[in-house]
Design a protein around this motif. Structure first.
Motif, PDB file in Angstrom:
ATOM      1  N   GLN A   1       5.899  -3.249  -6.643  1.00 39.24           N
ATOM      2  CA  GLN A   1       4.632  -3.790  -6.165  1.00 39.24           C
ATOM      3  C   GLN A   1       3.455  -2.999  -6.725  1.00 39.24           C
ATOM      4  O   GLN A   1       2.425  -3.560  -7.093  1.00 39.24           O
ATOM      5  CB  GLN A   1       4.595  -3.762  -4.633  1.00 39.24           C
ATOM      6  CG  GLN A   1       3.352  -4.382  -4.031  1.00 39.24           C
ATOM      7  CD  GLN A   1       3.187  -5.847  -4.386  1.00 39.24           C
ATOM      8  OE1 GLN A   1       4.118  -6.628  -4.203  1.00 39.24           O
ATOM      9  NE2 GLN A   1       2.022  -6.233  -4.891  1.00 39.24           N
TER      10      GLN A   1
ATOM     11  N   ASP B   1       0.386  -4.368  -9.049  1.00 33.91           N
ATOM     12  CA  ASP B   1      -1.024  -4.181  -8.712  1.00 33.91           C
ATOM     13  C   ASP B   1      -1.795  -3.555  -9.876  1.00 33.91           C
ATOM     14  O   ASP B   1      -2.956  -3.895 -10.115  1.00 33.91           O
ATOM     15  CB  ASP B   1      -1.154  -3.300  -7.477  1.00 33.91           C
ATOM     16  CG  ASP B   1      -0.695  -3.992  -6.208  1.00 33.91           C
ATOM     17  OD1 ASP B   1      -0.501  -5.230  -6.240  1.00 33.91           O
ATOM     18  OD2 ASP B   1      -0.511  -3.306  -5.186  1.00 33.91           O
TER      19      ASP B   1
ATOM     20  N   ASP C   1      -6.325   4.600   0.266  1.00 34.45           N
ATOM     21  CA  ASP C   1      -6.796   3.362  -0.337  1.00 34.45           C
ATOM     22  C   ASP C   1      -7.098   2.361   0.777  1.00 34.45           C
ATOM     23  O   ASP C   1      -6.180   1.849   1.422  1.00 34.45           O
ATOM     24  CB  ASP C   1      -5.735   2.798  -1.284  1.00 34.45           C
ATOM     25  CG  ASP C   1      -6.255   1.645  -2.135  1.00 34.45           C
ATOM     26  OD1 ASP C   1      -7.181   0.959  -1.682  1.00 34.45           O
ATOM     27  OD2 ASP C   1      -5.742   1.445  -3.247  1.00 34.45           O
TER      28      ASP C   1
ATOM     29  N   ASN D   1      -8.224  -0.675   0.646  1.00 33.55           N
ATOM     30  CA  ASN D   1      -8.210  -2.099   0.288  1.00 33.55           C
ATOM     31  C   ASN D   1      -6.829  -2.739   0.315  1.00 33.55           C
ATOM     32  O   ASN D   1      -6.710  -3.939   0.576  1.00 33.55           O
ATOM     33  CB  ASN D   1      -8.821  -2.283  -1.104  1.00 33.55           C
ATOM     34  CG  ASN D   1     -10.251  -1.793  -1.168  1.00 33.55           C
ATOM     35  OD1 ASN D   1     -11.038  -2.051  -0.268  1.00 33.55           O
ATOM     36  ND2 ASN D   1     -10.581  -1.058  -2.225  1.00 33.55           N
ATOM     37  N   ASP D   2      -5.790  -1.980   0.030  1.00 32.73           N
ATOM     38  CA  ASP D   2      -4.457  -2.547  -0.038  1.00 32.73           C
ATOM     39  C   ASP D   2      -3.695  -2.317   1.264  1.00 32.73           C
ATOM     40  O   ASP D   2      -4.044  -1.452   2.065  1.00 32.73           O
ATOM     41  CB  ASP D   2      -3.686  -1.942  -1.215  1.00 32.73           C
ATOM     42  CG  ASP D   2      -4.205  -2.419  -2.553  1.00 32.73           C
ATOM     43  OD1 ASP D   2      -5.036  -1.719  -3.136  1.00 32.73           O
ATOM     44  OD2 ASP D   2      -3.799  -3.513  -2.988  1.00 32.73           O
ATOM     45  N   ARG D   3      -2.640  -3.121   1.448  1.00 35.62           N
ATOM     46  CA  ARG D   3      -1.852  -3.012   2.677  1.00 35.62           C
ATOM     47  C   ARG D   3      -1.207  -1.636   2.776  1.00 35.62           C
ATOM     48  O   ARG D   3      -0.656  -1.121   1.811  1.00 35.62           O
ATOM     49  CB  ARG D   3      -0.762  -4.088   2.708  1.00 35.62           C
ATOM     50  CG  ARG D   3       0.027  -4.077   4.011  1.00 35.62           C
ATOM     51  CD  ARG D   3       0.982  -5.237   4.098  1.00 35.62           C
ATOM     52  NE  ARG D   3       2.190  -5.062   3.331  1.00 35.62           N
ATOM     53  CZ  ARG D   3       3.206  -4.282   3.703  1.00 35.62           C
ATOM     54  NH1 ARG D   3       3.133  -3.564   4.820  1.00 35.62           N
ATOM     55  NH2 ARG D   3       4.294  -4.203   2.970  1.00 35.62           N
TER      56      ARG D   3
ATOM     57  N   ARG E   1       5.912   0.533   0.667  1.00 39.85           N
ATOM     58  CA  ARG E   1       4.839   0.562  -0.327  1.00 39.85           C
ATOM     59  C   ARG E   1       4.626   2.000  -0.760  1.00 39.85           C
ATOM     60  O   ARG E   1       5.028   2.929  -0.062  1.00 39.85           O
ATOM     61  CB  ARG E   1       3.516  -0.009   0.235  1.00 39.85           C
ATOM     62  CG  ARG E   1       3.510  -1.500   0.486  1.00 39.85           C
ATOM     63  CD  ARG E   1       3.492  -2.284  -0.807  1.00 39.85           C
ATOM     64  NE  ARG E   1       3.271  -3.706  -0.593  1.00 39.85           N
ATOM     65  CZ  ARG E   1       4.218  -4.568  -0.303  1.00 39.85           C
ATOM     66  NH1 ARG E   1       5.459  -4.146  -0.129  1.00 39.85           N
ATOM     67  NH2 ARG E   1       3.942  -5.864  -0.168  1.00 39.85           N
TER      68      ARG E   1
ATOM     69  N   ARG F   1      -1.130   5.726  -1.513  1.00 38.04           N
ATOM     70  CA  ARG F   1      -2.136   5.907  -2.546  1.00 38.04           C
ATOM     71  C   ARG F   1      -3.187   6.915  -2.074  1.00 38.04           C
ATOM     72  O   ARG F   1      -3.892   6.664  -1.093  1.00 38.04           O
ATOM     73  CB  ARG F   1      -2.794   4.567  -2.866  1.00 38.04           C
ATOM     74  CG  ARG F   1      -1.762   3.489  -3.216  1.00 38.04           C
ATOM     75  CD  ARG F   1      -2.412   2.158  -3.433  1.00 38.04           C
ATOM     76  NE  ARG F   1      -1.405   1.124  -3.629  1.00 38.04           N
ATOM     77  CZ  ARG F   1      -1.606  -0.012  -4.289  1.00 38.04           C
ATOM     78  NH1 ARG F   1      -2.798  -0.256  -4.825  1.00 38.04           N
ATOM     79  NH2 ARG F   1      -0.660  -0.893  -4.430  1.00 38.04           N
TER      80      ARG F   1
ATOM     81  N   ASP G   1      -8.568   5.197  -3.799  1.00 33.79           N
ATOM     82  CA  ASP G   1      -8.745   3.752  -3.922  1.00 33.79           C
ATOM     83  C   ASP G   1      -8.405   3.337  -5.350  1.00 33.79           C
ATOM     84  O   ASP G   1      -9.116   3.671  -6.291  1.00 33.79           O
ATOM     85  CB  ASP G   1     -10.200   3.394  -3.604  1.00 33.79           C
ATOM     86  CG  ASP G   1     -10.412   1.900  -3.484  1.00 33.79           C
ATOM     87  OD1 ASP G   1      -9.465   1.133  -3.770  1.00 33.79           O
ATOM     88  OD2 ASP G   1     -11.537   1.493  -3.135  1.00 33.79           O
TER      89      ASP G   1
END
Length: 212
Positions: A95, A99, A177, A179-181, A205, A208, A211
């Protein structure tokens, strides 16, 4: 060369003995000293079609140590050092590659190669260290009682634990991060290497630190 993980990591870990020296008080039953590196490589360390195991994580650690023998990532081979690792599955890395590249990559080896090309070894090292909490063996029972806790990672950043018990148990790790799940702990992959000073929990996942 990259598959010689036990010897390479064990040698590197000797130079990092001062790290992770802070440990919690000893429990009634002494913890074992089998390392996470030994666990990760116990299946022969080969890319396969099982997207729920940790082949890409293992190869990422090997790549870092191959390029940077003194990297703190080597602590994963020193079972005398307490640490907790949140271990992304192969699907988690797939994943991340999607991205970053905008492409769906099926082969585990091609995912690994793409991440090395896109991110570079230094960035991979930083990301791996963001998955490690040094100096503490956090079993699942402790994690489940840690709602709201901010864990300081070996990278220096923090990860916040969010625990829900209803309608079902879930553990989410809030990373750097926004913004992401956020990754969730894989409940079927808790307490890997249980009974030892080094323990890991699978996550779905990649954490991170910034960002992306």
């Amino acid at each position: 060369m990259l598959r010689r993980v036990p010897a390479i990591l064990a040698t590197s870990a000797l130079a990092l003995g001062a790290m992770g020296a802070t440990a919690p008080a000893a429990s009634a039953k002494p913890a074992g000293e089998d390392s996470l590196a030994a666990l990760l490589t116990s299946d022969g360390n080969k890319f396969d079609k099982n997207n729920k195991d940790f082949d890409i994580l293992t190869e990422a650690a090997l790549a870092v140590i191959g390029a940077k023998p003194d990297s703190p990532v080597a602590l994963l081979a020193d079972g005398s050092k307490r640490l907790t690792a949140f271990a992304p599955t192969d699907e988690a890395f797939r994943q991340l590659a999607k991205d970053l590249s905008g492409k769906t990559i099926k082969s585990e080896k091609k995912v690994f190669d793409a991440l090395v090309e896109l991110a570079g070894v230094d960035t991979i090292e930083t990301v791996l260290l963001y998955h490690v909490v040094p100096g503490a063996t956090l079993t699942s029972s402790k994690v489940l009682k840690s709602n709201g806790a901010k864990l300081t990672t070996a990278q220096g950043g923090k990860v916040t634990v969010k625990v829900k018990t209803k309608p079902r148990v879930s553990i989410t790790l809030k990373d750097g991060d926004p913004n992401d799940r956020d990754p969730k702990v894989v409940l079927k992959a808790l307490d890997l290497n249980k009974g030892n000073k080094q323990i890991a929990h699978g996550i779905d996942r990649v954490l991170r630190p910034i960002d992306l």
